[in-house]
Design an enzyme around this catalytic site. Structure first.
Site, PDB file in Angstrom:
ATOM      1  N   ASP A  11       0.882  -1.165   0.000  1.00  0.00           N
ATOM      2  CA  ASP A  11       0.000   0.000   0.000  1.00  0.00           C
ATOM      3  C   ASP A  11       0.919   1.213   0.000  1.00  0.00           C
ATOM      4  O   ASP A  11       1.622   1.465   0.971  1.00  0.00           O
ATOM      5  CB  ASP A  11      -0.879  -0.058   1.258  1.00  0.00           C
ATOM      6  CG  ASP A  11      -1.769   1.164   1.430  1.00  0.00           C
ATOM      7  OD1 ASP A  11      -1.617   2.138   0.669  1.00  0.00           O
ATOM      8  OD2 ASP A  11      -2.618   1.129   2.338  1.00  0.00           O
ATOM      9  N   TYR A 226       6.496  -5.057  17.513  1.00  0.00           N
ATOM     10  CA  TYR A 226       5.800  -5.901  16.563  1.00  0.00           C
ATOM     11  C   TYR A 226       4.931  -5.015  15.687  1.00  0.00           C
ATOM     12  O   TYR A 226       4.122  -4.260  16.193  1.00  0.00           O
ATOM     13  CB  TYR A 226       4.947  -6.892  17.348  1.00  0.00           C
ATOM     14  CG  TYR A 226       4.203  -7.839  16.488  1.00  0.00           C
ATOM     15  CD1 TYR A 226       4.826  -8.978  15.992  1.00  0.00           C
ATOM     16  CD2 TYR A 226       2.878  -7.596  16.159  1.00  0.00           C
ATOM     17  CE1 TYR A 226       4.144  -9.854  15.192  1.00  0.00           C
ATOM     18  CE2 TYR A 226       2.193  -8.467  15.353  1.00  0.00           C
ATOM     19  CZ  TYR A 226       2.825  -9.594  14.884  1.00  0.00           C
ATOM     20  OH  TYR A 226       2.137 -10.457  14.086  1.00  0.00           O
ATOM     21  N   LYS A 229       1.209  -6.762  10.545  1.00  0.00           N
ATOM     22  CA  LYS A 229       0.085  -7.312   9.777  1.00  0.00           C
ATOM     23  C   LYS A 229       0.118  -6.710   8.382  1.00  0.00           C
ATOM     24  O   LYS A 229       0.423  -5.536   8.209  1.00  0.00           O
ATOM     25  CB  LYS A 229      -1.252  -6.976  10.425  1.00  0.00           C
ATOM     26  CG  LYS A 229      -2.378  -6.945   9.384  1.00  0.00           C
ATOM     27  CD  LYS A 229      -3.688  -6.553   9.979  1.00  0.00           C
ATOM     28  CE  LYS A 229      -4.730  -6.227   8.923  1.00  0.00           C
ATOM     29  NZ  LYS A 229      -4.868  -4.819   8.654  1.00  0.00           N
TER      30      LYS A 229
HETATM   31  P1  13P Z   1      -4.811  -0.586   5.212  1.00  0.00           P
HETATM   32  O1  13P Z   1      -3.850  -1.557   5.909  1.00  0.00           O
HETATM   33  O2  13P Z   1      -5.561  -1.267   4.118  1.00  0.00           O
HETATM   34  O3  13P Z   1      -4.113   0.657   4.780  1.00  0.00           O
HETATM   35  O4  13P Z   1      -5.926  -0.193   6.260  1.00  0.00           O
HETATM   36  C1  13P Z   1      -5.640   0.697   7.285  1.00  0.00           C
HETATM   37  C2  13P Z   1      -6.827   1.198   8.032  1.00  0.00           C
HETATM   38  O5  13P Z   1      -6.630   1.770   9.086  1.00  0.00           O
HETATM   39  C3  13P Z   1      -8.189   1.002   7.517  1.00  0.00           C
HETATM   40  O6  13P Z   1      -9.174   1.610   8.339  1.00  0.00           O
HETATM   41 MG    MG Z   2      -3.956   2.132   3.432  1.00  0.00          MG
HETATM   42 MG    MG Z   3      -4.737  -2.226   2.519  1.00  0.00          MG
HETATM   43 MG    MG Z   4      -2.324  -2.652   4.953  1.00  0.00          MG
END
Ligand code: 13P
Ligand code: MG
Ligand code: MG
Ligand code: MG
Ligand code: 13P
Ligand code: MG
Length: 364
Positions: A11, A226, A229
Site C-alpha cells: 500500500d 511488533y 500485519k
Molecule cells: P490498510 O492496511 O488497508 O491501509 O488499512 C488501514 C486502516 O486503518 C483502515 O481503516
Molecule cells: Mg492504506
Molecule cells: Mg490495505
Molecule cells: Mg495494509
C-alpha cells in the site's frame, strides 16, 4: 528451466482514505514492469485490491531473488513518489512509512512466491485481499487441501488421495512446523485455528510438488516493536493432481469472519468480489478478496479471468452484508473489536496511556 511466480504488494497510497489505489499508480507500475519484461522478468500483470498495489510477475530466477525484489521495490518507490505529489492518503504507507495511518501494522511489502516445473497445462490462481491479515487464508487452505467435504478430488481422484503437507509459521516466535494431512489434520487445526499467530505459508503434494504459497509478512519486527500485519496475497496451482479451479474457489462461498477492517482493529466478514468491486468503502471495508485466474505457458501469464466477478458469488456477498450489520451493531464492543491481546498492535494503547495514573488500587 523452472518458472517462478512472484506476487509482491504494498500500500503506497490511496484515495479517498484507505479505499482504493489510484489508476495513475496502476498505470505507472504496469509500465515499469512492462519495461522489465524480456530482461528481468518474463511477464507481468498489475492490479489492486482496495488500497493495495499488486504486482504479479513471472521469471526464471527462483524465490527471494534480489533483482526481482528490487524491481518491485523501485516500482513501489516511484508510485509512492507520485502518491505524495497527489497527497494521496497514506502515501508510502507500507514502505516503512513516514505517514502514520491509524495502526502500526503492515509496514513492509507482502510477498508470495513459488517456483515450479511447468506441467503440460498449469492453471494458476492469485488471491489478493485488503483489510485483513495473512492468517485469513488458513481456513480456505484447509478447506481446499484437506477437507473432503469441500474438495471431492481428495476422495475420488487417485492422484490426490494421499493428501498434502502444510508448512505453518508461528509469527510471534518466528519458527515453523510441517503437518501431513489427512493423518495429522486435527493437529494442524489445533494451530491454524488461531490465525493471528499461526499462518500457513506453503502447501505441497507429498511428492514435493508445490501447490500453494502465501505472504506471511505479519512477522515484521521494527525498532523492537511488533508491527507487521499486512493485507495478504496467495498463489495456488490447480488441476492434474491438485484441486481443480472450482474446488479452489468454492470455499469462498462461506462468509467467515477475519481480523482487520476499520483501523485494523475489528472482525469482519471476508467478501469475495470482482476487481471492479475491490474498493474498501463501508467502514473501510468489509475485508475483501479478489482472485485472478491465469494459465502459465512458458512463463507467460495467459489471462486474467476475474474469478469472483460472478453471480454464483452474489449470495455470499449478501450474507457478508448481513454479518456486517450484526457486527457493526456491536460498535466498540468485542467480538467486533479485536481482543485486547490483538489491540496491543493498534492505536488503543495510546488511549490507555492517558489514564495510567488515574487508576487506583481496590482495597483488599
Ligand atoms: P490498510 O492496511 O488497508 O491501509 O488499512 C488501514 C486502516 O486503518 C483502515 O481503516
Ligand atoms: Mg492504506
Ligand atoms: Mg490495505
Ligand atoms: Mg495494509
Ligand atoms: P468438462 O467436461 O467441462 O471439461 O469438466 C471436467 C471437470 O472435471 C470439471 O470439474
Ligand atoms: Mg503480458
Amino acid at each position: 528451466v523452472k518458472t517462478t511466480v512472484s506476487v509482491i504488494k504494498a500500500d503506497v497510497g490511496s484515495y479517498p482514505g484507505h479505499s482504493r489505489t489510484h489508476p495513475k499508480l496502476l498505470e505507472v507500475a504496469a509500465r515499469m514492469l512492462k519495461e522489465a519484461e524480456g530482461s528481468t522478468i518474463i511477464d507481468s500483470y498489475v492490479t489492486h485490491c482496495g488500497d493495495d498495489l499488486e504486482l504479479i510477475m513471472t521469471h526464471t530466477k527462483g524465490e527471494d531473488n534480489e533483482e526481482i525484489h528490487e524491481l518491485a521495490w523501485n516500482v513501489f518507490l516511484e508510485c509512492a513518489k507520485i502518491a505524495k505529489e497527489m497527497k494521496l492518503y497514506g502515501a508510502g504507507q507500507d514502505l516503512l512509512a513516514d505517514a502514520f495511518s491509524g495502526n502500526v501494522k503492515g509496514m513492509g511489502p507482502g510477498v508470495a512466491e513459488m517456483e515450479f516445473e511447468e506441467r503440460g497445462s498449469d492453471p494458476l490462481l492469485v488471491f489478493m485481499a485488503d483489510k485483513t491479515e495473512p492468517g485469513a487464508w488458513n481456513y480456505f487452505l484447509y478447506k481446499i487441501f484437506a477437507d473432503p467435504f469441500s474438495t471431492s478430488g481428495l476422495v475420488i481422484d487417485p492422484s490426490m488421495h494421499q493428501g498434502f503437507t502444510f508448512e505453518v509459521h508461528d509469527v510471534m516466535e518466528k519458527r515453523r512446523i510441517r503437518f501431513n494431512t489427512p493423518e495429522e489434520s486435527y493437529s494442524l487445526l489445533a494451530y491454524i485455528g488461531a490465525p493471528s499467530r499461526y499462518v500457513i505459508k506453503y502447501v505441497w503434494k507429498k511428492d514435493g510438488t508445490i501447490a500453494a504459497s502465501t505472504s506471511t509478512q505479519r512477522l515484521n519486527m521494527m525498532a523492537g516493536r511488533y508491527v507487521g500485519k499486512d493485507d495478504p496475497v496467495m498463489v495456488i496451482r490447480a488441476q492434474s493432481g491438485l484441486p481443480s479451479v472450482g474446488e479452489v474457489i468454492d470455499p469462498f462461498r462461506t462468509p467467515i469472519l477475519v481480523a482487520g477492517w476499520m483501523r485494523g482493529s475489528h472482525h469482519g466478514p471476508f467478501m469475495p468480489v470482482g476487481v471492479c468491486d475491490a474498493n474498501c468503502t463501508q467502514f473501510d471495508g468489509p475485508p475483501r478478496v479478489v482472485c485472478l485466474g491465469f494459465q502459465v505457458s512458458n512463463g507467460k501469464l495467459i489471462g486474467p479471468a476475474d474469478m469472483f466477478d460472478d453471480p454464483a458469488f452474489n449470495r455470499v456477498r449478501d450474507r457478508c452484508c448481513e454479518l456486517s450489520d450484526v457486527l457493526r451493531a456491536h460498535g466498540p464492543f468485542e467480538p467486533h473489536r479485536l481482543s485486547l491481546e490483538e489491540m496491543e498492535y493498534t492505536t488503543l494503547p495510546g488511549v490507555e496511556k492517558q489514564f495510567k495514573d488515574r487508576w487506583e488500587d481496590l482495597p483488599e
